[in-house]
Scaffold this active site. Structure first.
Site, PDB file in Angstrom:
ATOM      1  N   SER A 234       0.810  -1.213   0.000  1.00 19.63           N
ATOM      2  CA  SER A 234       0.000   0.000   0.000  1.00 19.63           C
ATOM      3  C   SER A 234       0.854   1.278   0.000  1.00 19.63           C
ATOM      4  CB  SER A 234      -0.894   0.006   1.238  1.00 19.63           C
ATOM      5  OG  SER A 234      -1.497   1.271   1.366  1.00 19.63           O
TER       6      SER A 234
ATOM      7  N   LYS B  23     -14.316  -3.672   1.931  1.00 16.49           N
ATOM      8  CA  LYS B  23     -15.050  -2.395   1.894  1.00 16.49           C
ATOM      9  C   LYS B  23     -16.550  -2.572   2.156  1.00 16.49           C
ATOM     10  CE  LYS B  23     -11.833  -0.049  -1.194  1.00 16.49           C
ATOM     11  NZ  LYS B  23     -11.644   0.769  -2.381  1.00 16.49           N
TER      12      LYS B  23
ATOM     13  N   ASP C 193     -13.413   7.312  -2.265  1.00 15.36           N
ATOM     14  CA  ASP C 193     -12.850   6.928  -3.575  1.00 15.36           C
ATOM     15  C   ASP C 193     -13.446   7.765  -4.713  1.00 15.36           C
ATOM     16  OD1 ASP C 193     -11.151   4.910  -2.679  1.00 15.36           O
ATOM     17  OD2 ASP C 193     -12.708   3.385  -2.765  1.00 15.36           O
TER      18      ASP C 193
ATOM     19  N   GLY D  39     -16.390  -1.917  -8.654  1.00 15.01           N
ATOM     20  CA  GLY D  39     -16.569  -1.027  -7.504  1.00 15.01           C
ATOM     21  C   GLY D  39     -16.082   0.386  -7.788  1.00 15.01           C
ATOM     22  N   ALA D  40     -14.982   0.513  -8.509  1.00 23.13           N
ATOM     23  CA  ALA D  40     -14.427   1.845  -8.785  1.00 23.13           C
ATOM     24  C   ALA D  40     -15.383   2.633  -9.676  1.00 23.13           C
ATOM     25  CB  ALA D  40     -13.067   1.716  -9.449  1.00 23.13           C
TER      26      ALA D  40
ATOM     27  N   ASN E  80     -19.567  -1.303 -20.765  1.00 25.39           N
ATOM     28  CA  ASN E  80     -18.902  -2.443 -20.129  1.00 25.39           C
ATOM     29  C   ASN E  80     -18.972  -3.656 -21.045  1.00 25.39           C
ATOM     30  OD1 ASN E  80     -17.534  -3.422 -17.805  1.00 25.39           O
ATOM     31  ND2 ASN E  80     -19.342  -4.642 -17.292  1.00 25.39           N
ATOM     32  N   ARG E  81     -17.954  -4.539 -20.883  1.00 27.49           N
ATOM     33  CA  ARG E  81     -17.954  -5.805 -21.630  1.00 27.49           C
ATOM     34  C   ARG E  81     -19.257  -6.562 -21.363  1.00 27.49           C
ATOM     35  NH1 ARG E  81     -13.163  -9.772 -19.952  1.00 27.49           N
ATOM     36  NH2 ARG E  81     -14.230  -9.534 -17.966  1.00 27.49           N
ATOM     37  N   THR E  82     -19.668  -6.606 -20.078  1.00 25.21           N
ATOM     38  CA  THR E  82     -20.931  -7.257 -19.713  1.00 25.21           C
ATOM     39  C   THR E  82     -21.950  -6.144 -19.460  1.00 25.21           C
ATOM     40  OG1 THR E  82     -19.545  -8.830 -18.538  1.00 25.21           O
ATOM     41  CG2 THR E  82     -21.921  -8.997 -18.172  1.00 25.21           C
TER      42      THR E  82
ATOM     43  N   GLY F 151      -4.504   8.411 -12.886  1.00 24.27           N
ATOM     44  CA  GLY F 151      -4.994   7.609 -11.764  1.00 24.27           C
ATOM     45  C   GLY F 151      -4.370   7.975 -10.431  1.00 24.27           C
TER      46      GLY F 151
HETATM   47  P1  ATR Z   1     -13.069  -3.007  -9.141  1.00 27.43           P
HETATM   48  O1  ATR Z   1     -11.644  -3.242  -8.742  1.00 27.43           O
HETATM   49  O2  ATR Z   1     -13.302  -1.628  -9.655  1.00 27.43           O
HETATM   50  O3  ATR Z   1     -14.085  -3.434  -8.100  1.00 27.43           O
HETATM   51  P2  ATR Z   1     -13.925  -5.360 -10.647  1.00 27.43           P
HETATM   52  O4  ATR Z   1     -15.131  -5.623  -9.854  1.00 27.43           O
HETATM   53  O5  ATR Z   1     -12.819  -6.340 -10.613  1.00 27.43           O
HETATM   54  O6  ATR Z   1     -13.300  -3.921 -10.405  1.00 27.43           O
HETATM   55  O7  ATR Z   1     -14.441  -5.112 -12.151  1.00 27.43           O
HETATM   56  C1  ATR Z   1     -13.552  -5.079 -13.150  1.00 27.43           C
HETATM   57  C2  ATR Z   1     -14.092  -4.319 -14.360  1.00 27.43           C
HETATM   58  O8  ATR Z   1     -13.121  -4.514 -15.393  1.00 27.43           O
HETATM   59  C3  ATR Z   1     -15.399  -4.861 -14.935  1.00 27.43           C
HETATM   60  O9  ATR Z   1     -16.072  -3.799 -15.576  1.00 27.43           O
HETATM   61  C4  ATR Z   1     -14.904  -5.878 -15.968  1.00 27.43           C
HETATM   62  O10 ATR Z   1     -15.818  -6.171 -17.007  1.00 27.43           O
HETATM   63  P3  ATR Z   1     -16.964  -7.315 -16.789  1.00 27.43           P
HETATM   64  O11 ATR Z   1     -17.980  -6.693 -15.908  1.00 27.43           O
HETATM   65  O12 ATR Z   1     -17.452  -7.588 -18.162  1.00 27.43           O
HETATM   66  O13 ATR Z   1     -16.265  -8.476 -16.163  1.00 27.43           O
HETATM   67  C5  ATR Z   1     -13.730  -5.134 -16.524  1.00 27.43           C
HETATM   68  N1  ATR Z   1     -12.724  -5.999 -17.169  1.00 27.43           N
HETATM   69  C6  ATR Z   1     -11.776  -6.748 -16.562  1.00 27.43           C
HETATM   70  N2  ATR Z   1     -11.018  -7.387 -17.475  1.00 27.43           N
HETATM   71  C7  ATR Z   1     -11.489  -7.023 -18.699  1.00 27.43           C
HETATM   72  C8  ATR Z   1     -11.112  -7.323 -20.050  1.00 27.43           C
HETATM   73  N3  ATR Z   1     -10.084  -8.120 -20.322  1.00 27.43           N
HETATM   74  N4  ATR Z   1     -11.816  -6.744 -21.038  1.00 27.43           N
HETATM   75  C9  ATR Z   1     -12.859  -5.917 -20.781  1.00 27.43           C
HETATM   76  N5  ATR Z   1     -13.258  -5.586 -19.518  1.00 27.43           N
HETATM   77  C10 ATR Z   1     -12.588  -6.128 -18.496  1.00 27.43           C
END
Ligand code: ATR
Length: 278
Positions: free
Chosen positions: A14, A65, A101, A130-131, A151-153, A242
């Site tokens: 950290s 968190k 955050d 989460g971010a 988002n991918r999903t 960042g």
């Molecule tokens: P956080 O650290 O902010 O809580 P997380 O919950 O790990 O993050 O979420 C990761 C994010 O990165 C999600 O939006 C994820 O997309 P999915 O919801 O489709 O899983 C995205 N992400 C991670 N790897 C990825 C990749 N290779 N291509 C596209 N999106 C990706």
């Protein structure tokens, strides 16, 4: 003497001790910032022990968190809506939880590019973890109303939008759709782990549709300038980094604990050196 700390698992790498030790020094406050690496199996017991430990305040990082919330005596309204706490202050009323955050992001981007907020620019947030959620809530609270999430999903982007109470103008998009309409936005925020070291040759989406002068932000800070930001710079974007968000969320937590108002920019140069390892 101020006693601060961080709980999480792991916490060894950290940057928070570095930041808070400098903030204490800067404000002329004596104190410590300790790391508490808490094993998930003993979380309950260790948190109860921490209640008797007399810390003035602490940060919470991954993976606790959300898990910390039932142990708090009060949670501020925006952290409650978000469902995640990253800062706790020990008060006469007990442990009070906050989340700095998203507001760290909003404050640092507003300090650098205030014009985004004068005319309610359209915003694209990429990612739905989460971010992303924290930044979405904080930008809505800061007065921006036209915020889409890609988002991918796509279902996860829809969930993030539903999690906020003032979301009427937001749309969930696929990454392809976002690529197509990039030139609609005044601010684009990359919140996924894509591009983080050691995968620093990758970028979440191509930026060939980016219009000059757009503010582009990446919450990844290792490397300091991601592939995504390099491409944005090449296309004439204004950049937001960042590590600026990271520093500002820490400064905001420090403000909650101490009622001081340190200026994050005073630490920026030293922090960049620290991140570059020089
Ligand atoms: P956080 O650290 O902010 O809580 P997380 O919950 O790990 O993050 O979420 C990761 C994010 O990165 C999600 O939006 C994820 O997309 P999915 O919801 O489709 O899983 C995205 N992400 C991670 N790897 C990825 C990749 N290779 N291509 C596209 N999106 C990706």
């Amino acid at each position: 003497m101020l006693r601060l700390g961080l709980i999480g698992h792991p916490v060894g790498h950290s940057l928070s001790p570095w930041i808070h030790e400098r903030l204490m020094e800067h404000e002329g406050l004596e104190g410590t910032y300790e790391l508490f690496d808490i094993d998930p199996d003993t979380f309950d017991q260790q948190i109860h022990e921490l209640k008797d430990n007399g810390l003035d305040g602490f940060n919470i990082t991954v993976p606790y968190k959300e898990k910390i919330i039932p142990y708090l005596d009060e949670v501020d309204s925006s952290a409650r809506e978000l469902g995640a706490v990253n800062t706790v202050k020990n008060t006469a009323r007990g442990w009070v939880g906050y989340n700095t955050d998203g507001i760290g992001f909003a404050v640092s981007v507003r300090n650098r590019y205030p014009e985004l907020f004068y005319n309610d620019q359209r915003v694209l947030i990429i990612g739905s973890g989460g971010a992303s959620r924290g930044i979405y809530h904080a930008l809505l609270e800061a007065g921006l109303s036209k915020i889409d999430i890609a988002n991918r999903t796509i279902e996860k982007a829809e969930e993030v939008i539903k999690s906020a109470s003032t979301n009427s103008e937001s749309k969930a998009l696929s990454l392809d759709k976002a690529v197509e309409q990039l030139n609609d936005y005044g601010l684009i925020v990359q919140t996924t782990v894509v591009g983080m070291s050691p995968n620093d040759h990758t970028a979440i989406i191509p930026l060939y549709n980016l219009k000059e002068g757009t503010v582009v932000s990446d919450i990844v800070y290792r490397p300091l300038e991601t592939r995504f930001l390099q491409e944005a710079k090449h296309r004439g974007a204004k950049l937001h980094f960042g590590h600026e968000m990271l520093l500002q969320q820490a400064v905001y937590a420090f403000h909650i604990w101490t009622d001081t108002n340190p200026d994050a920019s005073l630490l920026l140069e030293g922090f960049e050196k620290k991140l570059k390892g020089v």
